[in-house]
Design an enzyme around this catalytic site. Structure first.
Site, mmCIF file in Angstrom:
data_model
loop_
_atom_site.group_PDB
_atom_site.id
_atom_site.type_symbol
_atom_site.label_atom_id
_atom_site.label_comp_id
_atom_site.label_asym_id
_atom_site.label_seq_id
_atom_site.Cartn_x
_atom_site.Cartn_y
_atom_site.Cartn_z
ATOM 1 N N HIS A 9 0.760 -1.235 0.036
ATOM 2 C CA HIS A 9 -0.127 0.007 -0.105
ATOM 3 C C HIS A 9 0.893 1.235 0.111
ATOM 4 C CE1 HIS A 9 0.932 1.024 4.265
ATOM 5 N NE2 HIS A 9 0.888 -0.319 4.442
ATOM 6 N N GLU A 79 -1.829 -7.084 8.126
ATOM 7 C CA GLU A 79 -0.570 -6.934 8.263
ATOM 8 C C GLU A 79 -0.340 -7.639 9.669
ATOM 9 O OE1 GLU A 79 2.409 -6.876 7.762
ATOM 10 O OE2 GLU A 79 3.055 -4.815 7.683
#
Length: 201
Positions: A9, A79
């Site tokens: 990202h 994550e």
């Protein structure tokens, strides 16, 4: 057989500051949005076997800004859960634990009771992702895309190569870049890493 494209990202406030950002659902910064848009030339006019993202907004928004529509979310692409080290920088952690390594030592529990994860825990999630996408790639000439986070994607790369999860430490991955996992003579390889389109591409 298609390749597996990995996208980290774009920048967030915490990634820019080096703060461990696991499950905290931060938006992209203005620079992060711009970085995500620069990835669009990689994907323009192409179709893919699948596009999957972490459910966290920084990954979902990166996919949208890069022109990857209709992505499915996958909880296993979240994550690393940093537990009690969520939001801290490595420098801050080293003030109390000078020899600490995320890859070797993991994290302490979060004050809310979440235990956090070890490299092996993240590796098990990465293995599940790889097991789900492998048949989709094997049966397609098109590439597949995963949009997620630095540490998760580093662990996933290690597992793709048959390495222990902790060897994800070897694959530094910067924001708003593309990695390519492929095969050569039937063996898994890294065919590209930290790639961005050339200016004007």
């Amino acid at each position: 057989m298609g390749d597996l494209l990995l996208i980290r990202h774009g920048e967030t406030e915490w990634s820019a500051a080096g703060r461990h950002t696991g499950r905290t659902d931060l938006p992209l910064t203005r620079e992060g949005e711009a970085g995500a848009r620069t990835l669009a030339p990689f994907f323009a006019g192409r179709s893919f076997a699948f596009v999957r993202t972490s459910p966290l907004r920084r990954a979902r928004d990166t996919a949208e800004l890069a022109g990857l529509r209709g992505a499915e979310t996958d909880e296993d692409l979240c994550e690393w859960d940093y537990g009690g080290y969520e939001g801290l920088t490595t420098a801050r952690i080293h003030e109390g634990r000078p020899d600490w390594s995320l890859w070797r030592d993991g994290v302490p529990p979060h004050p809310d009771g979440r235990p956090g994860e070890s490299a092996e825990d993240v590796g098990r999630r990465a293995d599940r992702v790889l097991a789900r996408v492998a048949p989709l790639l094997a049966g397609s000439r098109e590439d597949g895309v995963l949009v997620a986070h630095a540490h998760l994607l580093r662990v996933l790369t290690a597992r793709y190569l048959g390495l222990p999860a902790s060897e994800g430490r070897l694959f530094l991955l910067t924001t708003a870049t593309v990695g390519r996992l492929s095969t050569e003579h039937g063996l898994p390889v890294v065919a590209g890493w930290n790639q961005r389109p050339l200016p004007g591409a």
